[in-house]
Design an enzyme around this catalytic site. Structure first.
Site, PDB file in Angstrom:
ATOM      1  N   LYS A 179     -24.645   0.238  -2.772  1.00 67.10           N
ATOM      2  CA  LYS A 179     -24.974  -0.436  -4.035  1.00 67.10           C
ATOM      3  C   LYS A 179     -25.459  -1.841  -3.712  1.00 67.10           C
ATOM      4  CE  LYS A 179     -23.304  -3.321  -6.815  1.00 67.10           C
ATOM      5  NZ  LYS A 179     -24.506  -4.042  -7.304  1.00 67.10           N
ATOM      6  N   GLY A 210     -27.228  -0.803  -9.507  1.00 66.77           N
ATOM      7  CA  GLY A 210     -26.454  -1.028 -10.732  1.00 66.77           C
ATOM      8  C   GLY A 210     -25.683  -2.329 -10.647  1.00 66.77           C
ATOM      9  N   GLY A 212     -22.277  -4.850 -10.619  1.00 67.71           N
ATOM     10  CA  GLY A 212     -21.015  -4.859  -9.890  1.00 67.71           C
ATOM     11  C   GLY A 212     -19.873  -4.238 -10.663  1.00 67.71           C
ATOM     12  N   PRO A 213     -19.625  -4.707 -11.894  1.00 68.57           N
ATOM     13  CA  PRO A 213     -18.466  -4.186 -12.623  1.00 68.57           C
ATOM     14  C   PRO A 213     -18.559  -2.684 -12.909  1.00 68.57           C
ATOM     15  CG  PRO A 213     -19.180  -6.266 -13.558  1.00 68.57           C
ATOM     16  CD  PRO A 213     -20.225  -5.876 -12.558  1.00 68.57           C
ATOM     17  N   VAL A 215     -21.127  -0.021 -11.221  1.00 68.41           N
ATOM     18  CA  VAL A 215     -21.351   0.800 -10.021  1.00 68.41           C
ATOM     19  C   VAL A 215     -20.493   0.300  -8.850  1.00 68.41           C
ATOM     20  CG1 VAL A 215     -23.078   1.534  -8.325  1.00 68.41           C
ATOM     21  CG2 VAL A 215     -23.640   1.512 -10.763  1.00 68.41           C
ATOM     22  N   GLY A 216     -20.432  -1.017  -8.657  1.00 71.22           N
ATOM     23  CA  GLY A 216     -19.634  -1.560  -7.547  1.00 71.22           C
ATOM     24  C   GLY A 216     -18.171  -1.172  -7.682  1.00 71.22           C
ATOM     25  N   GLU A 254     -16.874  -9.659   3.954  1.00 71.17           N
ATOM     26  CA  GLU A 254     -17.590 -10.850   4.419  1.00 71.17           C
ATOM     27  C   GLU A 254     -17.756 -11.740   3.208  1.00 71.17           C
ATOM     28  OE1 GLU A 254     -18.267 -11.538   7.409  1.00 71.17           O
ATOM     29  OE2 GLU A 254     -17.960  -9.572   8.335  1.00 71.17           O
ATOM     30  N   CYS A 288     -24.034 -17.830   3.520  1.00 73.29           N
ATOM     31  CA  CYS A 288     -22.570 -17.923   3.595  1.00 73.29           C
ATOM     32  C   CYS A 288     -22.119 -18.769   4.780  1.00 73.29           C
ATOM     33  CB  CYS A 288     -21.949 -16.536   3.630  1.00 73.29           C
ATOM     34  SG  CYS A 288     -22.702 -15.429   4.810  1.00 73.29           S
ATOM     35  N   GLU A 387     -17.239 -23.495  -2.382  1.00 78.78           N
ATOM     36  CA  GLU A 387     -18.559 -23.040  -1.942  1.00 78.78           C
ATOM     37  C   GLU A 387     -19.554 -23.270  -3.076  1.00 78.78           C
ATOM     38  OE1 GLU A 387     -19.360 -18.748  -1.460  1.00 78.78           O
ATOM     39  OE2 GLU A 387     -20.099 -19.288   0.522  1.00 78.78           O
TER      40      GLU A 387
END
Ligand code: NAD
Ligand code: MN
Length: 480
Positions: A179, A210, A212-213, A215-216, A254, A288, A387
């Site tokens: 995804k 899709g 995150g909420p 499909v993830g 990660e 990152c 961050e």
């Protein structure tokens, strides 16, 4: 018109990739793809559903025994074909990332398209010669693929982060459901075009685009996913770890960083500052590993600030397809607003603005934020702790090496870092004291075979090289 510098043509995709075919999604809902340099919608992709995830995981599960039993040299050959098919698309990949993310084309060509090819090449080699079996007393110790991998990736290096999961997973004998980020799904489609050309066995890699909420989360929670490999924010990583914990599934994470660039008193200051600013601003600071805290010895502090301001002044904002552009926009309006909020907070907290800031000139459209530098940033302040994920650098003075190490380690993150000194032994000693997964001494080059990953809240596990491939294995002991 110079075609190589033009935006790519195919920006709307209608299918998922499941069991070796382009298939219709279960829902007609779509997700728009925006060009963040203009704010205009350039295409769309399907919004996958949990039913799509079920279908893709079933395909990966069905393909697993055959792929796991495929000889290592054969898996390496498949990855080699994939490398060739992807390399043939390098220009299109660069133009697509420049369009959906806003990375300047030159950088997109070198890093966004070039780095995944480099990483895939290392995995061709590693796939062919997996870690040797060995004996411990009366036990034979073997490594086996962990199973079906759910890969969830972010938008900042959209193809690299996908390849850094898919290639070692396939090399190890796992099958994958991917995804990609909903902000940058088009690059993932190019990978699946290459997978189709390369003729990978059906179901070995599957694509469900899709949010995150939806499909993830469905992928992370799926009972038939053995390992969830995630790159993104620490907040999302925590949710994914919770979902995986319910069924004791493995997770590789990660996550974010707030890495320190430690400039000792005897450093080559012009080089340390030039490389340090370049690192902090890479990909508009959406990296990152960015060294977003520059720690400078008090004896060189004023000199360093002058050099930082001069370096930042050389970064021209603008159209990613203009060769003169060095900094593109942020990935989205939301990301640009998050960054502006961090800048406002730093001003309110009393940090001293050295470059950029809210009043700096910007291109007339697009999600741009000016490269911004603050001096005298308190090591405990929000700007030194959180961050930002934008072109914002915090400069912090220190009095001696112990204080530098203490400030560097004063973070809930530990992903990357740097040390600069004329005395390499002294720099190495500081590098060893830093609680972080990677440290570059005097500008040491990125190594695609070196383990990559975080201490503390920067993550769990390692990617890249032999360590990255091991991440996708289980260990078995057979007693005789
Ligand atoms: P994110 O963590 O929300 O998204 C990363 C991936 O996780 C995307 O594919 C997303 O769709 C998915 N995701 C989101 N919510 C999910 C959920 N509940 N369950 C399963 N998957 C989910 O990151 P973002 O919103 O794209 O960016 C937000 C912040 O994350 C940035 O400001 C930055 O600080 C950080 N970030 C870090 C990295 C990194 O490489 N460490 C990369 C991108 C973003
Ligand atoms: Mn976009």
């Amino acid at each position: 018109m110079d075609l190589a510098a033009a935006p790519p043509a195919l920006l709307t995709r209608r299918h998922l990739h499941v069991a070796g075919d382009w298939v219709d999604p279960s829902s007609g809902d779509t997700i728009p793809v925006e060009n963040p340099a203009t704010g205009s919608i350039v295409g769309e992709v399907p919004a996958g559903t949990p039913a799509d995830v079920d279908r893709a995981v079933a395909a990966a599960r069905a393909a697993f025994p055959g792929w796991a039993a495929t000889a290592p040299e054969q898996r390496a050959a498949h990855l080699d074909w994939l490398h060739a098919a992807l390399a043939a698309r390098a220009d299109e990949i660069a133009r697509t990332v420049a369009t959906e993310l806003g990375t300047p084309l030159k950088l997109a060509t070198r890093v966004q398209a070039g780095l995944p090819l480099t990483v895939l090449r290392t995995m061709v080699d590693l796939a062919a010669r997996p870690a040797a079996e060995h004996t411990v007393g009366n036990s034979l110790v073997v490594r086996e693929p962990v199973g079906v991998v759910g890969a969830i990736t972010p938008w900042n290096y959209p193809l690299h982060q996908v390849v850094a999961k898919v290639a070692p997973a396939l090399a190890a004998g796992c099958t994958v459901v991917l995804k990609p980020s909903e902000l940058t799904p088009l690059t993932a489609y190019l990978l699946f075009d290459a997978i189709t050309d390369a003729g990978l066995p059906p179901g070995v890699v599957n694509l469900v685009p899709g949010t995150g909420p939806v499909v993830g989360a469905a992928l992370a929670a799926h009972p038939d996913v053995d390992l969830v490999s995630f790159t993104g924010s620490t907040a999302t990583g925590r949710r994914i770890a919770h979902l995986a914990a319910e069924r004791i599934a493995r997770v590789s994470l990660e996550l974010g960083g707030k890495s320190a660039n430690v400039v000792l008193a005897d450093a080559d200051l012009p080089t340390a500052v030039k490389v340090g600013v370049g690192n902090a601003l890479l990909n508009s600071g959406q990296t990152c590993t960015a060294w977003t805290r520059m720690l400078v010895h008090r004896d060189r502090y004023a000199e360093a600030l002058d050099l930082v301001a001069a370096a930042v002044a050389g970064y021209r904002l603008g159209d990613p397809f203009d060769p003169a552009t060095r900094l593109g926009p942020l990935a989205s309006a939301a990301q640009a607003q998050r960054v502006r909020d961090h800048v406002d907070r730093a001003l309110a907290d009393g940090a001293r603005l050295v470059a950029g800031g809210p009043d700096a000139p910007l291109p007339p459209q697009g999600h741009f934020v000016a490269p911004t530098v603050f001096a005298d940033v308190h090591p405990d302040s929000a700007l030194a702790q959180e961050e930002v994920f934008g072109p914002v650098l915090a400069v912090i003075p220190f009095a001696d090496t112990d204080e530098a190490v203490a400030i560097a380690n004063n973070s809930r993150y530990g992903l990357a870092g740097a040390v600069w000194s004329a005395d390499e032994e002294a720099a190495l000693a500081v590098a060893r004291r830093m609680r972080t997964g990677q440290v570059d001494v005097n500008g040491g080059a990125f190594n695609p075979l070196a383990p990559f990953g975080g201490y503390k809240q920067s993550g769990l596990g390692r990617e890249l090289g032999a360590y990255g491939m091991e991440e996708f294995t289980e260990v078995k002991a057979i007693q005789r």
